[in-house]
Design an enzyme around this catalytic site. Structure first.
Site, PDB file in Angstrom:
ATOM      1  N   LYS A 207       0.731  -7.370  10.966  1.00 13.88           N
ATOM      2  CA  LYS A 207       0.707  -7.438  12.427  1.00 13.88           C
ATOM      3  C   LYS A 207      -0.745  -7.426  12.919  1.00 13.88           C
ATOM      4  O   LYS A 207      -1.140  -8.235  13.738  1.00 13.88           O
ATOM      5  CB  LYS A 207       1.478  -6.239  12.971  1.00 13.88           C
ATOM      6  CG  LYS A 207       1.549  -6.148  14.458  1.00 13.88           C
ATOM      7  CD  LYS A 207       2.420  -4.970  14.861  1.00 13.88           C
ATOM      8  CE  LYS A 207       2.186  -4.590  16.291  1.00 13.88           C
ATOM      9  NZ  LYS A 207       2.921  -3.403  16.690  1.00 13.88           N
ATOM     10  N   GLU A 213      -5.188  -2.927   2.513  1.00 10.77           N
ATOM     11  CA  GLU A 213      -4.398  -3.291   1.331  1.00 10.77           C
ATOM     12  C   GLU A 213      -4.017  -4.767   1.373  1.00 10.77           C
ATOM     13  O   GLU A 213      -4.193  -5.511   0.398  1.00 10.77           O
ATOM     14  CB  GLU A 213      -3.107  -2.459   1.271  1.00 10.77           C
ATOM     15  CG  GLU A 213      -3.296  -0.991   0.977  1.00 10.77           C
ATOM     16  CD  GLU A 213      -3.444  -0.137   2.229  1.00 10.77           C
ATOM     17  OE1 GLU A 213      -3.900  -0.661   3.272  1.00 10.77           O
ATOM     18  OE2 GLU A 213      -3.115   1.059   2.151  1.00 10.77           O
ATOM     19  N   GLY A 267       5.670  -1.998  13.606  1.00 12.51           N
ATOM     20  CA  GLY A 267       5.710  -2.489  12.226  1.00 12.51           C
ATOM     21  C   GLY A 267       6.988  -2.103  11.499  1.00 12.51           C
ATOM     22  O   GLY A 267       7.633  -2.934  10.848  1.00 12.51           O
ATOM     23  N   ARG A 268       7.386  -0.839  11.636  1.00 10.93           N
ATOM     24  CA  ARG A 268       8.554  -0.379  10.869  1.00 10.93           C
ATOM     25  C   ARG A 268       9.887  -0.855  11.452  1.00 10.93           C
ATOM     26  O   ARG A 268      10.946  -0.539  10.920  1.00 10.93           O
ATOM     27  CB  ARG A 268       8.516   1.143  10.696  1.00 10.93           C
ATOM     28  CG  ARG A 268       8.339   1.933  11.974  1.00 10.93           C
ATOM     29  CD  ARG A 268       8.030   3.404  11.697  1.00 10.93           C
ATOM     30  NE  ARG A 268       7.752   4.149  12.910  1.00 10.93           N
ATOM     31  CZ  ARG A 268       6.559   4.240  13.485  1.00 10.93           C
ATOM     32  NH1 ARG A 268       5.535   3.606  12.947  1.00 10.93           N
ATOM     33  NH2 ARG A 268       6.386   4.945  14.574  1.00 10.93           N
ATOM     34  N   GLU A 353       7.708   8.130   9.638  1.00  9.39           N
ATOM     35  CA  GLU A 353       6.554   7.669  10.418  1.00  9.39           C
ATOM     36  C   GLU A 353       6.877   7.788  11.917  1.00  9.39           C
ATOM     37  O   GLU A 353       5.991   7.965  12.737  1.00  9.39           O
ATOM     38  CB  GLU A 353       6.183   6.216  10.050  1.00  9.39           C
ATOM     39  CG  GLU A 353       4.739   5.871  10.406  1.00  9.39           C
ATOM     40  CD  GLU A 353       4.227   4.568   9.771  1.00  9.39           C
ATOM     41  OE1 GLU A 353       3.507   4.620   8.772  1.00  9.39           O
ATOM     42  OE2 GLU A 353       4.558   3.496  10.300  1.00  9.39           O
ATOM     43  N   HIS A 384      23.702  11.900 -11.603  1.00 14.60           N
ATOM     44  CA  HIS A 384      23.180  12.346 -12.898  1.00 14.60           C
ATOM     45  C   HIS A 384      21.712  12.719 -12.793  1.00 14.60           C
ATOM     46  O   HIS A 384      21.015  12.789 -13.801  1.00 14.60           O
ATOM     47  CB  HIS A 384      23.375  11.244 -13.943  1.00 14.60           C
ATOM     48  CG  HIS A 384      24.820  10.886 -14.124  1.00 14.60           C
ATOM     49  ND1 HIS A 384      25.638  11.511 -15.033  1.00 14.60           N
ATOM     50  CD2 HIS A 384      25.605  10.005 -13.461  1.00 14.60           C
ATOM     51  CE1 HIS A 384      26.861  11.007 -14.947  1.00 14.60           C
ATOM     52  NE2 HIS A 384      26.865  10.093 -13.988  1.00 14.60           N
ATOM     53  N   LYS A 512      -7.004   6.762   6.409  1.00 13.96           N
ATOM     54  CA  LYS A 512      -7.635   5.429   6.338  1.00 13.96           C
ATOM     55  C   LYS A 512      -9.131   5.552   6.571  1.00 13.96           C
ATOM     56  O   LYS A 512      -9.935   4.957   5.857  1.00 13.96           O
ATOM     57  CB  LYS A 512      -7.050   4.496   7.403  1.00 13.96           C
ATOM     58  CG  LYS A 512      -5.656   3.986   7.115  1.00 13.96           C
ATOM     59  CD  LYS A 512      -5.286   2.933   8.161  1.00 13.96           C
ATOM     60  CE  LYS A 512      -3.805   2.663   8.220  1.00 13.96           C
ATOM     61  NZ  LYS A 512      -3.396   1.868   9.371  1.00 13.96           N
TER      62      LYS A 512
HETATM   63  O1  F6P Z   1       1.017   2.762   7.766  1.00 10.95           O
HETATM   64  C1  F6P Z   1       0.528   2.442   9.028  1.00 10.95           C
HETATM   65  C2  F6P Z   1       0.926   1.067   9.451  1.00 10.95           C
HETATM   66  O2  F6P Z   1       0.276   0.840  10.640  1.00 10.95           O
HETATM   67  C3  F6P Z   1       2.445   0.885   9.590  1.00 10.95           C
HETATM   68  O3  F6P Z   1       2.956   1.377  10.762  1.00 10.95           O
HETATM   69  C4  F6P Z   1       2.554  -0.586   9.442  1.00 10.95           C
HETATM   70  O4  F6P Z   1       3.879  -0.970   9.208  1.00 10.95           O
HETATM   71  C5  F6P Z   1       1.621  -0.832   8.288  1.00 10.95           C
HETATM   72  O5  F6P Z   1       0.550   0.056   8.523  1.00 10.95           O
HETATM   73  C6  F6P Z   1       1.137  -2.247   8.108  1.00 10.95           C
HETATM   74  O6  F6P Z   1       0.455  -2.703   9.229  1.00 10.95           O
HETATM   75  P1  F6P Z   1       0.125  -4.244   9.430  1.00 10.95           P
HETATM   76  O7  F6P Z   1       1.388  -5.002   9.543  1.00 10.95           O
HETATM   77  O8  F6P Z   1      -0.704  -4.315  10.667  1.00 10.95           O
HETATM   78  O9  F6P Z   1      -0.657  -4.708   8.224  1.00 10.95           O
END
Ligand code: F6P
Length: 543
Positions: A207, A213, A267-268, A353, A384, A512
């Site tokens: 987003k 990452e 995002g979630r 979150e 189990h 972060k």
């Molecule tokens: O973990 C924090 C966060 O902002 C989440 O809420 C989000 O889903 C994720 O990082 C990834 O964010 P982006 O889609 O901006 O890469």
């Protein structure tokens, strides 16, 4: 939304008093006393059958919890949520993932603009793109059809899509869909080693398009791709889903391969948007659309049903009952289908979150418990693994059991065994096994009096462990959409009642920031001031 401290409401005070009266009640006695108990605590809606009678509640508990919802003004909060009010106040944003699954003729206005047409436009783009890739019409740089798709994203840009793709594996076409999320280079390499750049499509899903990452993984993958492919091929093999067009363009992705995201979708909660492009590629657009239809049906159920008959509302209230009155710390989600094996991981982000907050909507520290811990694994595997602790441990762990009437591959023998376990577990958790029963059982096995005496304490089960049983006809894209939306609304209700903001996530920022400082130190091999533990660890790492 109003800011009401739930613990100051009349309903809460009544619930505290009521809790003292009912906390010791035994579920088996409640069932004995009331032959209608199961039907009194069941909601049958469409293909969902929720039996919540195996909870440590009476009808009065339910009434008081409903009073709590009324007093916390849940009704008008729901209206604000669906109407696009800026209920994510700390970021001044609306929370409108529900608009992503609204019908084409719906009207949902934000800042004077109906957002539905642009959602429809994005869906049309997802449809066309998916169809071209699946049919092989759109080809890779050497003229071969695509065979593999890699989704590069993390958090909400990974967990929802991967969970849905796994859940709908039965409906999957010939495309192999992979997910790279962790900044761990080994994760990337393990995926790449099976791929042919000529036939692989990459989706960079972020987003913000600033997530470390995702950008690191996308860059590594683009470099790997460029080893055999010309620069112009990047445009054909990479697509992006983002609201940050500038950064996407800088990365080198062709504008026609960019799918939109909006700041009013968290995002979630974004799998319903183009973030779910990998889902549409894996199972085809029609199935993706059916997923959205299911979610929309749940939205309608949530918005319009009386709270007493409202599945997300009842689930949320029960969770509050255990969290805030019984002081239960966690909840388990146990799907009795291997397809849903990523559901608990997905829910961990969605729930924790969202409701892992300790400041109320007035900006004050709360003095009551909020977000629950969530965990789980599919049954029967989990039986189990950790079920021992649920049955005989010292902690109270309310659990959701999710099962299906029909199996997808129609193997009745397996399905009967699976479902026999499903029903047996909730019954065992309810009933337990008394000392007398244990004694009798051991005696019939021919054990000596002494052995019976020594063993019986260990073989006794207290029972009285609460569960919800959700029985659904069949795992389909539509029923999955309903299930996910059910949990989304449960999260919303709990956030409203706990008087917290569920749609920001400031708590992930500090880590972060510190990671980016530490990265510079690692790269420069020069360690700054830290606590002595972090400092020694860094020294050891760099040695
Ligand atoms: O973990 C924090 C966060 O902002 C989440 O809420 C989000 O889903 C994720 O990082 C990834 O964010 P982006 O889609 O901006 O890469």
């Amino acid at each position: 939304m109003k800011s009401i401290n739930p613990t100051q409401t009349t309903a809460w005070k009544k619930l505290e008093k009521h809790f003292n009266e009912v906390q010791k009640l035994q579920l088996k006695d409640l069932f004995k006393k009331d032959s209608e108990r199961a039907s009194a605590f069941t909601i049958a809606w469409e293909d969902f059958y929720l039996d919540y009678s195996k909870n440590r509640i009476t009808k009065e508990t339910r009434d008081l919890l409903l009073e709590l919802a009324e007093e916390c003004d849940l009704k008008s909060a729901i209206d604000s949520y669906f109407n696009g009010d800026a209920i994510n106040q700390t970021e001044n944003r609306a929370v409108l993932h529900t608009a992503l699954r609204a019908p084409a003729d719906a009207k949902i206005t934000l800042d004077g603009e109906n957002v539905v047409p642009e959602v429809q436009e994005a869906k049309e783009k997802i449809k066309k793109f998916s169809e071209k890739i699946i049919s092989g019409e759109k080809k890779g740089f050497t003229g071969k059809a695509f065979t593999d798709v890699v989704n590069i994203g993390i958090g909400g840009s990974d967990l929802g899509p991967v969970m849905v793709t796994e859940s709908l594996q039965y409906y999957q076409n010939h495309l192999n869909v992979h997910y790279v999320s962790n900044v761990d280079g080994d994760h990337v390499q393990e995926i790449l080693k099976h791929l042919n750049p000529e036939t692989t499509l990459f989706l960079v899903v972020s987003k913000t398009f600033t997530t470390q990452e995702t950008l690191t993984n996308a860059t590594t993958i683009r470099n790997w791709f460029r080893k055999t492919a010309p620069q112009e091929a990047v445009a054909e093999h990479f697509a992006a889903v983002s609201s940050n067009l500038k950064n996407v363009e800088e990365f080198g992705i062709a504008i026609e391969n960019v799918f939109p995201m909006w700041d009013w979708v968290g995002g979630r909660f974004s799998l319903w948007s183009a973030v779910g492009l990998s889902i549409s590629l894996a199972v085809g657009y029609n199935n993706f659309e059916a997923l959205l239809t299911g979610a929309h049906k749940m939205d309608e159920h949530f918005k319009t049903s009386d709270f007493k008959e409202n599945i997300p509302v009842q689930l949320a209230l029960l969770s509050i009952w255990y969290n805030n009155f019984f002081k239960a710390e966690s909840e388990a989600v146990i799907p009795y289908t291997q397809y849903l094996h990523r559901l608990p991981a997905y829910l961990q982000q969605a729930i924790m979150e969202s409701n892992g907050k300790s400041v109320d909507r007035n900006g004050n520290k709360v003095d009551y418990q909020t977000g629950t811990l969530i965990w789980g694994e599919p049954g029967t595997n989990s039986q189990h693994a950790f079920f021992q602790l649920i049955h005989q441990g010292t902690k109270l762990i309310p659990a959701d059991f999710i099962g299906y009437k029909t199996s997808l591959h129609q193997d009745q023998d397996h399905h009967n065994k699976l479902m026999a376990n499903f029903f047996a577990q909730t019954e065992a958790l309810l009933q337990g096994k008394s000392k007398v029963e244990v004694k009798q059982e051991l005696e019939t096995q021919g054990l000596s009096k002494d052995a019976v005496r020594k063993l019986s304490a260990f073989k006794e089960f207290d029972g009285n462990k609460p569960t919800n049983t959700l029985l659904v006809n069949k795992l389909t894209p539509e029923s999955l959409g309903k299930l996910i939306a059910m949990y989304e609304h449960k999260i919303f209700v709990q956030g409203v009642i706990w008087n917290i903001f569920s749609y920001d996530q400031w708590g992930v920022e500090l880590g972060k920031q510190l990671a980016s400082n530490i990265l510079a130190e690692i790269e420069n091999k020069s360690i700054n001031n830290h606590d002595s533990s972090t400092k020694s660890l860094l020294e050891f790492f760099l040695k």
